[in-house]
Design an enzyme around this catalytic site. Structure first.
Site, PDB file in Angstrom:
ATOM      1  N   ASP A   7      31.980 -36.398 105.697  1.00 11.62           N
ATOM      2  CA  ASP A   7      31.592 -35.240 104.903  1.00 11.62           C
ATOM      3  C   ASP A   7      32.167 -35.333 103.647  1.00 11.62           C
ATOM      4  O   ASP A   7      33.306 -35.423 103.322  1.00 11.62           O
ATOM      5  CB  ASP A   7      32.200 -33.939 105.733  1.00 11.62           C
ATOM      6  CG  ASP A   7      31.184 -32.587 105.024  1.00 11.62           C
ATOM      7  OD1 ASP A   7      30.947 -32.652 103.654  1.00 11.62           O
ATOM      8  OD2 ASP A   7      31.148 -31.757 105.741  1.00 11.62           O
TER       9      ASP A   7
ATOM     10  N   GLY B 271      25.030 -41.212 100.597  1.00 17.78           N
ATOM     11  CA  GLY B 271      24.008 -40.955 100.998  1.00 17.78           C
ATOM     12  C   GLY B 271      23.319 -42.058 101.235  1.00 17.78           C
ATOM     13  O   GLY B 271      21.613 -42.121 101.296  1.00 17.78           O
ATOM     14  N   ALA B 272      23.868 -43.070 101.947  1.00 21.73           N
ATOM     15  CA  ALA B 272      22.899 -44.209 102.020  1.00 21.73           C
ATOM     16  C   ALA B 272      21.936 -44.585 103.343  1.00 21.73           C
ATOM     17  O   ALA B 272      21.608 -45.525 103.664  1.00 21.73           O
ATOM     18  CB  ALA B 272      23.950 -45.516 102.002  1.00 21.73           C
TER      19      ALA B 272
ATOM     20  N   ALA C  50      25.056 -27.162  91.234  1.00 19.57           N
ATOM     21  CA  ALA C  50      25.655 -28.343  91.277  1.00 19.57           C
ATOM     22  C   ALA C  50      25.170 -29.373  90.703  1.00 19.57           C
ATOM     23  O   ALA C  50      25.831 -30.402  90.158  1.00 19.57           O
ATOM     24  CB  ALA C  50      25.543 -28.587  93.070  1.00 19.57           C
ATOM     25  N   LYS C  51      23.821 -29.429  90.541  1.00 18.61           N
ATOM     26  CA  LYS C  51      23.318 -30.534  89.784  1.00 18.61           C
ATOM     27  C   LYS C  51      23.528 -30.485  88.375  1.00 18.61           C
ATOM     28  O   LYS C  51      24.081 -31.700  87.798  1.00 18.61           O
ATOM     29  CB  LYS C  51      21.676 -30.779  90.109  1.00 18.61           C
ATOM     30  CG  LYS C  51      21.292 -31.197  91.634  1.00 18.61           C
ATOM     31  CD  LYS C  51      21.957 -32.502  92.047  1.00 18.61           C
ATOM     32  CE  LYS C  51      21.477 -33.012  93.512  1.00 18.61           C
ATOM     33  NZ  LYS C  51      21.834 -34.202  93.865  1.00 18.61           N
TER      34      LYS C  51
ATOM     35  N   TYR D 231      21.891 -25.251  94.505  1.00 19.44           N
ATOM     36  CA  TYR D 231      21.740 -26.582  94.327  1.00 19.44           C
ATOM     37  C   TYR D 231      21.530 -27.049  92.801  1.00 19.44           C
ATOM     38  O   TYR D 231      22.110 -27.866  92.425  1.00 19.44           O
ATOM     39  CB  TYR D 231      20.194 -26.878  95.063  1.00 19.44           C
ATOM     40  CG  TYR D 231      19.816 -28.328  94.977  1.00 19.44           C
ATOM     41  CD1 TYR D 231      20.246 -29.353  95.907  1.00 19.44           C
ATOM     42  CD2 TYR D 231      18.906 -28.719  94.034  1.00 19.44           C
ATOM     43  CE1 TYR D 231      19.660 -30.492  95.821  1.00 19.44           C
ATOM     44  CE2 TYR D 231      18.306 -29.786  93.747  1.00 19.44           C
ATOM     45  CZ  TYR D 231      18.751 -30.882  94.701  1.00 19.44           C
ATOM     46  OH  TYR D 231      18.356 -32.141  94.605  1.00 19.44           O
ATOM     47  N   ALA D 232      20.850 -25.986  92.165  1.00 19.82           N
ATOM     48  CA  ALA D 232      20.546 -26.299  90.756  1.00 19.82           C
ATOM     49  C   ALA D 232      22.120 -26.349  89.832  1.00 19.82           C
ATOM     50  O   ALA D 232      22.262 -27.195  88.863  1.00 19.82           O
ATOM     51  CB  ALA D 232      19.637 -25.405  89.943  1.00 19.82           C
TER      52      ALA D 232
ATOM     53  N   SER E 111      19.396 -34.099  89.652  1.00 18.26           N
ATOM     54  CA  SER E 111      18.018 -33.844  89.778  1.00 18.26           C
ATOM     55  C   SER E 111      17.544 -33.084  88.413  1.00 18.26           C
ATOM     56  O   SER E 111      18.270 -32.450  87.528  1.00 18.26           O
ATOM     57  CB  SER E 111      17.846 -32.643  91.007  1.00 18.26           C
ATOM     58  OG  SER E 111      16.744 -32.177  90.970  1.00 18.26           O
TER      59      SER E 111
END
Length: 249
Positions: A57, A9-10, A150-151, A147-148, A134
């Site tokens: 990816d 993610g750089a 996965a985190k 999303y939640a 997160s």
């Protein structure tokens, strides 16, 4: 000794800040993200010369394989992995087509697994792994179920890895930010951190004690600490970096 770190993610946000911090500390960076042009921009602003980049990816195992091959050929070893890759794709948990709903899990959860499996064989005993997750891993918000999940899964993955890799002295931790001023704050062309809603609830209201979003560099500093000499007895932890957001009613 110069350290060597893979930063995912750089190309922007927290990942870019992490790459800058480690380069400033004299480390060599392997910057990874989907967008090659943005990765080149990141490397151009880093001090030092022994930096690498690999675009791809994270949902595809082949991306991690290419990263590992480049690192092995150029460096031969790896000291740390700091996985900052993130994507928010909201949707109704019932009505959204399953393949679309699962995309955040493929990128972030599967990607974390692919990157970890790439990094560990390249690490000597005593390596470090940091996954940026997160506060969504422990809190819920409308439209954020994939999303939640996965985190939250990555948080637990870090705990399990910490146990499995402890015999090698490889420390594994997660960082769970709250609001951070990054491009992910812009949704449908609107920066939520500049919205009336954010100001009313978090700047003028009482839900965020520090009354501001974090800067990416503040999260990068925690990553640096977790891979440095002062964190040798910390493993399997989720370090919350949220300005006090999750301690309030």
């Amino acid at each position: 000794m110069q350290g060597r770190v893979v930063v995912s993610g750089a190309s922007s946000g927290i990942g870019r800040a992490v790459a800058r911090r480690y380069a400033a500390e004299g480390w060599a960076i392997c910057a990874t993200a989907r967008r090659e042009e943005r990765l080149r921009e990141t490397l151009a602003e880093l001090p030092g010369t022994d930096h690498l980049y690999v675009a791809g990816d994270y949902a595809e195992p082949e991306t991690a394989s290419r990263i590992g091959a480049v690192v092995a050929e150029r460096w031969g070893r790896l000291n740390a992995l700091v996985n900052c890759a993130g994507v928010f794709l909201g949707g109704d948990p019932i009505a959204t087509p399953l393949a679309e709903w699962r995309r955040p899990l493929a990128i972030m959860l599967d990607g974390a697994i692919h990157l970890t499996r790439m990094a560990v064989p390249l690490m000597a005993d005593g390596g470090r792994i940091v996954h940026v997750t997160s506060i969504h891993g422990s809190h819920a918000e409308d439209g954020s179920s994939a999303y939640a999940m996965a985190k939250a899964a990555i948080d637990q993955y870090c705990r399990a890895l910490a146990v499995d890799l402890a015999p090698r002295g490889i420390l594994v931790n997660a960082i769970a930010p709250g609001f951070v001023a990054t491009p992910m704050s812009v949704i449908d062309g609107v920066n939520e951190l500049e919205s009336d809603w954010f100001r009313a609830n978090y700047v003028e209201g009482h839900h965020l004690p520090l009354r501001r979003a974090a800067q990416p560099e503040e999260v990068a500093g925690v990553a640096w600490f977790l891979t440095g000499p002062d964190s040798t007895y910390i493993t399997g932890q989720v370090i919350v970096v949220d300005g006090g957001l999750t301690i309030t009613f």
